[in-house]
Write an enzyme that holds these catalytic residues in place. Sequence first.
Site, PDB file in Angstrom:
ATOM      1  N   HIS A  41       6.760  20.110  12.828  1.00  0.00           N
ATOM      2  CA  HIS A  41       7.236  21.140  11.902  1.00  0.00           C
ATOM      3  C   HIS A  41       8.689  21.518  12.205  1.00  0.00           C
ATOM      4  O   HIS A  41       9.055  22.697  12.258  1.00  0.00           O
ATOM      5  CB  HIS A  41       6.348  22.390  11.947  1.00  0.00           C
ATOM      6  CG  HIS A  41       6.423  23.199  10.680  1.00  0.00           C
ATOM      7  ND1 HIS A  41       5.387  23.996  10.245  1.00  0.00           N
ATOM      8  CD2 HIS A  41       7.403  23.322   9.751  1.00  0.00           C
ATOM      9  CE1 HIS A  41       5.730  24.599   9.105  1.00  0.00           C
ATOM     10  NE2 HIS A  41       6.958  24.194   8.789  1.00  0.00           N
ATOM     11  N   ARG A  81       0.850  -1.186   0.000  1.00  0.00           N
ATOM     12  CA  ARG A  81       0.000   0.000   0.000  1.00  0.00           C
ATOM     13  C   ARG A  81       0.887   1.238   0.000  1.00  0.00           C
ATOM     14  O   ARG A  81       1.953   1.239   0.609  1.00  0.00           O
ATOM     15  CB  ARG A  81      -0.912   0.003   1.231  1.00  0.00           C
ATOM     16  CG  ARG A  81      -1.990  -1.072   1.195  1.00  0.00           C
ATOM     17  CD  ARG A  81      -2.809  -1.085   2.474  1.00  0.00           C
ATOM     18  NE  ARG A  81      -1.982  -1.450   3.622  1.00  0.00           N
ATOM     19  CZ  ARG A  81      -2.427  -1.449   4.888  1.00  0.00           C
ATOM     20  NH1 ARG A  81      -3.671  -1.062   5.154  1.00  0.00           N
ATOM     21  NH2 ARG A  81      -1.625  -1.803   5.869  1.00  0.00           N
TER      22      ARG A  81
END
Length: 319
Positions: A282, A226
């Site tokens: 981040h 996948r």
Amino acid sequence: MSTPPPVLVDIKFNPEGVTRVLKTAFADRGSINLADPADRLRDLSAAEYALLWKPDADLFQRAPNLKVIFSGGAGVDHIIGMDSLPEIPIVRFVDRSLTTRMSEWVVMQSLMHLRGQYAHDISQRRGEWAKLIAPEAAEVTVGVMGLGVLGQDAVTKLKVMGFNVIGWSRTRKEIDGVETFDARELDAFLARTDILVGLLPLTPDTTGFYDSGLFKKLRRDGALGRPVFINAGGGRSQVEADIVSAIRDGILGGASLDVFEVEPLASDNPLWALENVFITPHDAAVSEENALFRHVETQIARFERGEPLQFVVDRAAGY
């Protein structure tokens, strides 16, 4: 000769580091650091240069005589949409260190998905000796979206690790030894991709770009079984509800996310608990302050010698 006006600095990250490095930066003109309480009410009308990351909303009214705006990071979406943005050059931060850090993160995440690191972590915590047989990197195609400075370096580093690498950008880029695709060939690019790496800048065209429709077009018969989604571009370029449903429904086999629609990511967001999902706050390629200020000093010197600025943003494109 009079001293030139100080550089205006309004950066909403690492205030301690910024304050420390500013002590020795811009020695010829000094700086006004809006994170310093003593500077918050300063008259900014003489400022000619501003170094900004998510600046105050009224900044351009307070500093009406700017000549150049410097972004505190590689992205500029935090500036582009601001009210009263003056028609002056906006310069992105491009630096070897930032580029290298981003490529480290992309390669690390790609390898963790290749080698089943999430499953190994679970086995370790259970005290289970559970061997996994992973494919070789050459059996896996990594598709990199966004072929600017960051994307091209990531392509190079991924190839060194042995991955088959292809690239996509809105307009075709020529990269030696790498098959590239343009906007018209998006579906063909996705159909070949086992690991999708998002390094696109955030623009109106890329907002909500990575969605369920896109994930369903990724390769499903590859060595990983996948497909996997990795994103360190713009947080609002991904539809997080679609990532959650794609992983729960088996459309995606996993993800690595460094950016989010809203930051910080809420503690009750379902992404935290999903299997085979790696989340970083981040910090894939954090701007290093010394390098950032050197970059600005270099560009100011070029500008004042009458030479063209480097890394100027194309406002129509948004990056």
